[in-house]
Design a protein around this motif. Structure first.
Motif, PDB file in Angstrom:
ATOM      1  N   ASP A 289     -15.241   3.973  -4.287  1.00 41.13           N
ATOM      2  CA  ASP A 289     -14.008   3.798  -3.973  1.00 41.13           C
ATOM      3  C   ASP A 289     -12.316   4.482  -4.524  1.00 41.13           C
ATOM      4  O   ASP A 289     -11.615   4.440  -3.370  1.00 41.13           O
ATOM      5  CB  ASP A 289     -13.693   1.839  -4.173  1.00 41.13           C
ATOM      6  CG  ASP A 289     -14.750   1.489  -3.754  1.00 41.13           C
ATOM      7  OD1 ASP A 289     -15.289   2.076  -2.677  1.00 41.13           O
ATOM      8  OD2 ASP A 289     -15.054  -0.519  -3.450  1.00 41.13           O
ATOM      9  N   GLN A 290     -12.439   4.438  -6.098  1.00 37.04           N
ATOM     10  CA  GLN A 290     -10.903   4.890  -6.970  1.00 37.04           C
ATOM     11  C   GLN A 290     -10.435   6.492  -5.817  1.00 37.04           C
ATOM     12  O   GLN A 290      -9.999   7.271  -5.726  1.00 37.04           O
ATOM     13  CB  GLN A 290     -11.093   5.373  -7.953  1.00 37.04           C
ATOM     14  CG  GLN A 290     -11.225   3.731  -8.775  1.00 37.04           C
ATOM     15  CD  GLN A 290     -10.954   4.715 -10.137  1.00 37.04           C
ATOM     16  OE1 GLN A 290     -12.134   5.519 -10.520  1.00 37.04           O
ATOM     17  NE2 GLN A 290     -10.299   4.609 -10.815  1.00 37.04           N
TER      18      GLN A 290
ATOM     19  N   ARG B  53      -7.012   9.187   0.636  1.00 36.58           N
ATOM     20  CA  ARG B  53      -6.146   8.444   1.600  1.00 36.58           C
ATOM     21  C   ARG B  53      -4.665   8.908   1.690  1.00 36.58           C
ATOM     22  O   ARG B  53      -4.132   8.686   1.961  1.00 36.58           O
ATOM     23  CB  ARG B  53      -6.902   6.678   1.408  1.00 36.58           C
ATOM     24  CG  ARG B  53      -7.945   6.259   2.813  1.00 36.58           C
ATOM     25  CD  ARG B  53      -8.105   4.776   3.054  1.00 36.58           C
ATOM     26  NE  ARG B  53      -9.706   4.935   3.598  1.00 36.58           N
ATOM     27  CZ  ARG B  53      -9.860   3.582   3.764  1.00 36.58           C
ATOM     28  NH1 ARG B  53      -9.268   2.726   3.232  1.00 36.58           N
ATOM     29  NH2 ARG B  53     -11.231   3.686   4.220  1.00 36.58           N
ATOM     30  N   GLU B  54      -4.960   7.818   0.102  1.00 38.72           N
ATOM     31  CA  GLU B  54      -2.838   7.796  -0.139  1.00 38.72           C
ATOM     32  C   GLU B  54      -2.636   9.677  -0.051  1.00 38.72           C
ATOM     33  O   GLU B  54      -0.899   9.921   0.308  1.00 38.72           O
ATOM     34  CB  GLU B  54      -3.262   8.015  -1.911  1.00 38.72           C
ATOM     35  CG  GLU B  54      -1.436   7.662  -1.987  1.00 38.72           C
ATOM     36  CD  GLU B  54      -0.291   7.103  -1.600  1.00 38.72           C
ATOM     37  OE1 GLU B  54       0.806   7.322  -2.526  1.00 38.72           O
ATOM     38  OE2 GLU B  54      -0.878   5.910  -0.831  1.00 38.72           O
ATOM     39  N   PHE B  55      -3.350  10.853  -0.575  1.00 43.96           N
ATOM     40  CA  PHE B  55      -3.133  11.835  -0.306  1.00 43.96           C
ATOM     41  C   PHE B  55      -2.641  12.756   0.835  1.00 43.96           C
ATOM     42  O   PHE B  55      -1.779  13.074   1.470  1.00 43.96           O
ATOM     43  CB  PHE B  55      -4.311  12.857  -1.616  1.00 43.96           C
ATOM     44  CG  PHE B  55      -3.602  13.936  -0.748  1.00 43.96           C
ATOM     45  CD1 PHE B  55      -3.372  14.703  -1.447  1.00 43.96           C
ATOM     46  CD2 PHE B  55      -4.783  14.687  -0.082  1.00 43.96           C
ATOM     47  CE1 PHE B  55      -2.758  16.544  -1.847  1.00 43.96           C
ATOM     48  CE2 PHE B  55      -4.332  16.510   0.376  1.00 43.96           C
ATOM     49  CZ  PHE B  55      -3.232  16.998  -0.703  1.00 43.96           C
ATOM     50  N   GLN B  56      -3.719  11.675   1.629  1.00 46.87           N
ATOM     51  CA  GLN B  56      -4.054  12.065   3.025  1.00 46.87           C
ATOM     52  C   GLN B  56      -1.998  11.540   3.930  1.00 46.87           C
ATOM     53  O   GLN B  56      -1.679  12.605   4.441  1.00 46.87           O
ATOM     54  CB  GLN B  56      -4.841  11.951   3.718  1.00 46.87           C
ATOM     55  CG  GLN B  56      -4.691  11.869   5.806  1.00 46.87           C
ATOM     56  CD  GLN B  56      -4.586  13.511   5.591  1.00 46.87           C
ATOM     57  OE1 GLN B  56      -6.104  14.270   5.361  1.00 46.87           O
ATOM     58  NE2 GLN B  56      -3.938  13.797   6.433  1.00 46.87           N
TER      59      GLN B  56
END
Length: 314
Positions: A290-291, A297-300
């Motif tokens: 999950d991390q 997702r944050e990088f994307q």
């Protein structure tokens, strides 16, 4: 890989090495409908462990008090009041203390995962802090029988805590935990004592599940069957090397805990006789699934935002 159903394929637990019979799934599926309290090996072994806790509770200076163990044992249980402490009881005390010390250093939501024989009373007898969610992974038949008995004696989960059961027979343990609210982005503590373990592959499944769900820095501790060790258990250096390799391959740094040291630190004398378990403490070095997904997702998002800003400049 995510199912622990293989653990229940033979009459054994984490305390005793299984015999070579009753290993086929077909045979076990047939047994599930016919087993009674008298011939259910998982129920018998869980009851034996409860009997040890019951006897320890009634010593003059007990390592711990389990007020509910008595509801699991027969009325004619033989009391062994020797002064020496049983390995299992020392491990129980060590795990109790480690759980409470660790959980009390976690801010906010506290997730505790117990891998047990189904008669673990820690959710009821330990003083859990507020906002603790306790997940029990254990044989469903044993757990349901134990739950009935605990309800009969009025056992209650501490206020502001939540207790949830996940049958070890579940087809996907990770999915079942998540469905019940487990959050792989939050700290968790994992403890194993009594969970039926049949093969090395089965224990590696446990390690894989913990590694996938526990965030970096979380602890996994308890007892594992000594017969899992491929080298002679008496050779500590070889056992340590085997443990290091097994745990590190799944992302854990592990330390073996000496029963003799635990007894000495508690001012107790260790009982004689060979004990078939190894006590350990392991720390998660990897990031949970999950991390990793959250960071992906944050990088994307940052990357997409950068592309949009670059387009506007043009």
């Amino acid at each position: 890989m995510e199912s622990l159903v293989g653990f229940a394929r033979a009459p054994a637990t984490a305390i005793l090495r299984p015999p070579s019979t009753c290993t086929s799934k077909k045979k076990v599926n047939g047994l599930r409908a016919k087993l009674s309290d008298g011939n259910d090996p998982l129920l018998q072994t869980a009851t034996n462990a409860a009997s040890l806790r019951f006897q320890e509770t009634h010593r003059s200076e007990p390592l711990f008090v389990d007020p509910y163990a008595g509801c699991f044992v027969p009325p004619d249980v033989q009391m062994d009041m020797k002064q020496c402490s049983h390995h299992y009881c020392l491990a129980t005390k060590y795990i109790d203390d480690k759980l409470l010390r660790t959980v009390n250093h976690i801010d906010g939501l506290k997730q505790v995962v117990l891998l047990t024989d189904g008669m673990d009373t820690r959710p009821y007898r330990l003083s859990w802090p507020t906002s603790t969610i306790i997940f029990d992974i254990s044989p469903d038949r044993v757990f349901k029988r134990a739950a009935e008995k605990l309800e009969g004696v009025g056992a209650k989960i501490p206020r502001n805590s939540l207790f949830l059961h996940v049958p070890m027979e579940s087809s996907n343990i990770q999915q079942s935990l998540r469905a019940k609210g487990f959050n792989g982005n939050q700290p968790s503590i994992w403890a194993i004592q009594g969970l039926p373990v049949m093969t090395l592959a089965s224990f590696e499944e446990v390690l894989s599940i913990v590694s996938n769900l526990a965030i970096n820095g979380c602890f996994f501790f308890g007892e594992l069957p000594a017969w899992l060790v491929e080298t002679k258990i008496g050779i500590k250096s070889s056992t340590r090397q085997w443990m290091d390799k097994l745990f590190m391959s799944n992302g854990f740094r592990v330390d073996m805990i000496s029963y003799e040291d635990v007894a000495r630190n508690l001012g107790k004398q260790l009982g004689s006789g060979q004990y078939k378990n190894i006590m350990f403490v392991a720390e998660q070095l990897r990031f949970s699934d999950d991390q990793m997904e959250t960071w992906r997702r944050e990088f994307q998002r940052v990357e997409d935002q950068g592309d949009e800003e670059g387009f506007e400049e043009l």
